[in-house]
Design a protein around this motif. Structure first.
Motif, mmCIF file in Angstrom:
data_model
loop_
_atom_site.group_PDB
_atom_site.id
_atom_site.type_symbol
_atom_site.label_atom_id
_atom_site.label_comp_id
_atom_site.label_asym_id
_atom_site.label_seq_id
_atom_site.Cartn_x
_atom_site.Cartn_y
_atom_site.Cartn_z
ATOM 1 N N VAL A 45 0.837 -1.203 0.000
ATOM 2 C CA VAL A 45 0.000 0.000 0.000
ATOM 3 C C VAL A 45 0.873 1.255 0.000
ATOM 4 O O VAL A 45 0.578 2.234 -0.708
ATOM 5 C CB VAL A 45 -0.963 -0.016 1.210
ATOM 6 N N THR A 46 1.959 1.244 0.743
ATOM 7 C CA THR A 46 2.867 2.387 0.788
ATOM 8 C C THR A 46 3.498 2.638 -0.575
ATOM 9 O O THR A 46 3.570 3.779 -1.048
ATOM 10 C CB THR A 46 3.962 2.162 1.845
ATOM 11 N N LEU A 47 3.958 1.575 -1.236
ATOM 12 C CA LEU A 47 4.559 1.736 -2.558
ATOM 13 C C LEU A 47 3.548 2.250 -3.582
ATOM 14 O O LEU A 47 3.868 3.104 -4.421
ATOM 15 C CB LEU A 47 5.167 0.416 -3.029
ATOM 16 N N MET A 48 2.331 1.730 -3.525
ATOM 17 C CA MET A 48 1.319 2.187 -4.468
ATOM 18 C C MET A 48 0.928 3.643 -4.183
ATOM 19 O O MET A 48 0.699 4.428 -5.111
ATOM 20 C CB MET A 48 0.109 1.268 -4.422
ATOM 21 N N GLY A 49 0.873 4.024 -2.916
ATOM 22 C CA GLY A 49 0.596 5.420 -2.574
ATOM 23 C C GLY A 49 1.704 6.345 -3.046
ATOM 24 O O GLY A 49 1.444 7.443 -3.561
ATOM 25 N N THR A 50 2.946 5.907 -2.893
ATOM 26 C CA THR A 50 4.079 6.689 -3.381
ATOM 27 C C THR A 50 4.016 6.846 -4.896
ATOM 28 O O THR A 50 4.280 7.929 -5.432
ATOM 29 C CB THR A 50 5.400 6.020 -2.968
ATOM 30 N N ALA A 51 3.655 5.771 -5.589
ATOM 31 C CA ALA A 51 3.525 5.845 -7.046
ATOM 32 C C ALA A 51 2.436 6.841 -7.437
ATOM 33 O O ALA A 51 2.603 7.601 -8.397
ATOM 34 C CB ALA A 51 3.203 4.469 -7.619
ATOM 35 N N ALA A 66 -0.048 9.563 -16.834
ATOM 36 C CA ALA A 66 1.006 9.425 -15.824
ATOM 37 C C ALA A 66 0.626 8.476 -14.686
ATOM 38 O O ALA A 66 1.456 7.663 -14.273
ATOM 39 C CB ALA A 66 1.370 10.791 -15.269
ATOM 40 N N PRO A 67 -0.613 8.525 -14.148
ATOM 41 C CA PRO A 67 -0.954 7.583 -13.072
ATOM 42 C C PRO A 67 -0.891 6.126 -13.530
ATOM 43 O O PRO A 67 -0.416 5.260 -12.790
ATOM 44 C CB PRO A 67 -2.377 7.962 -12.686
ATOM 45 N N VAL A 68 -1.328 5.859 -14.751
ATOM 46 C CA VAL A 68 -1.278 4.491 -15.259
ATOM 47 C C VAL A 68 0.175 4.040 -15.382
ATOM 48 O O VAL A 68 0.528 2.908 -15.040
ATOM 49 C CB VAL A 68 -2.012 4.386 -16.619
ATOM 50 N N PHE A 69 1.044 4.931 -15.848
ATOM 51 C CA PHE A 69 2.466 4.604 -15.972
ATOM 52 C C PHE A 69 3.078 4.320 -14.607
ATOM 53 O O PHE A 69 3.826 3.350 -14.437
ATOM 54 C CB PHE A 69 3.199 5.754 -16.657
ATOM 55 N N ALA A 70 2.754 5.144 -13.608
ATOM 56 C CA ALA A 70 3.321 4.962 -12.270
ATOM 57 C C ALA A 70 2.863 3.640 -11.655
ATOM 58 O O ALA A 70 3.667 2.890 -11.093
ATOM 59 C CB ALA A 70 2.931 6.126 -11.372
ATOM 60 N N GLY A 72 1.875 1.082 -13.313
ATOM 61 C CA GLY A 72 2.494 0.037 -14.127
ATOM 62 C C GLY A 72 3.902 -0.276 -13.653
ATOM 63 O O GLY A 72 4.318 -1.437 -13.622
ATOM 64 N N LEU A 73 4.650 0.748 -13.279
ATOM 65 C CA LEU A 73 6.002 0.522 -12.748
ATOM 66 C C LEU A 73 5.970 -0.273 -11.448
ATOM 67 O O LEU A 73 6.765 -1.190 -11.240
ATOM 68 C CB LEU A 73 6.718 1.853 -12.530
ATOM 69 N N VAL A 74 5.039 0.084 -10.564
ATOM 70 C CA VAL A 74 4.926 -0.644 -9.299
ATOM 71 C C VAL A 74 4.516 -2.092 -9.559
ATOM 72 O O VAL A 74 5.089 -3.027 -8.992
ATOM 73 C CB VAL A 74 3.910 0.056 -8.361
ATOM 74 N N PHE A 78 6.529 -5.622 -8.672
ATOM 75 C CA PHE A 78 5.988 -6.754 -7.916
ATOM 76 C C PHE A 78 6.060 -8.037 -8.733
ATOM 77 O O PHE A 78 6.408 -9.100 -8.218
ATOM 78 C CB PHE A 78 4.542 -6.498 -7.507
ATOM 79 N N LEU A 79 5.715 -7.957 -10.010
ATOM 80 C CA LEU A 79 5.749 -9.147 -10.851
ATOM 81 C C LEU A 79 7.178 -9.635 -11.087
ATOM 82 O O LEU A 79 7.405 -10.818 -11.327
ATOM 83 C CB LEU A 79 5.070 -8.861 -12.197
ATOM 84 N N GLY A 80 8.131 -8.730 -11.019
ATOM 85 C CA GLY A 80 9.530 -9.120 -11.188
ATOM 86 C C GLY A 80 10.018 -10.026 -10.068
ATOM 87 O O GLY A 80 10.986 -10.767 -10.241
ATOM 88 N N MET A 81 9.363 -9.987 -8.919
ATOM 89 C CA MET A 81 9.745 -10.855 -7.801
ATOM 90 C C MET A 81 9.119 -12.240 -7.912
ATOM 91 O O MET A 81 9.471 -13.146 -7.167
ATOM 92 C CB MET A 81 9.346 -10.213 -6.473
#
Length: 151
Positions: A45-51, A66-70, A72-74, A78-81
């Motif tokens: 939740v913290t990471l998504m709020g920061t994004a 921009a929100p969709v891009f941010a 998407g990065l988060v 997560f999927l990279g893990m």
């Protein structure tokens, strides 16, 4: 933290097992499990709020969504893990099963098996060393599995 024998949560589950019934034991285990997942959820939740905050910080002039891009990065982070988690989760059971299969096969009790393996497959077998290696691998697999769990 949640798998150590010196952990307060593990001691609480042991105490509830000794002093209470089965329902208290189950509830104690569920509480410890949910508490271990709480911090992981809070970090997500913290990471998504920061994004979201980063996406509203003026990136709109540079890009259309921009929100969709941010987000998407988060999500990509997560999927990279995922592959790491799968690899760590699968190593433990594979090594555990390898040791069990070796022990249940009772291959070393078959008369003349060393000579047969040497003759047919050109393999020199040392069953004692194989047992030691499988036990070490099993210990490593258990450690990997414990590190894959939250906190």
């Amino acid at each position: 933290m949640f798998t150590s024998t010196t952990s307060g949560h593990v001691k609480e589950v042991v105490t509830s097992t000794r002093e209470g019934g089965a329902s208290l034991n189950i509830l104690s285990g569920l509480i410890a499990g949910n508490f271990s997942a709480f911090w992981l959820g809070l970090s997500i939740v913290t990471l998504m709020g920061t994004a979201y905050l980063v996406s509203t910080a003026g990136l709109g002039a540079l890009m259309v969504a921009a929100p969709v891009f941010a987000f998407g990065l988060v999500a990509f982070g997560f999927l990279g893990m995922g592959p790491v988690t799968i690899a760590v989760d699968s190593y433990g059971p594979v090594t555990d099963n390898a040791q069990s299969v070796f022990e249940l096969s009772v291959i070393e009790q078959i008369p003349g098996i060393k000579e047969t393996l040497r003759r047919d497959y050109a393999i020199d077998v040392d069953f004692a060393k194989a047992k030691d290696l499988l036990e070490e691998n099993d210990g490593a697999g258990n450690t990997f599995k414990a590190t894959a769990k939250p906190c």
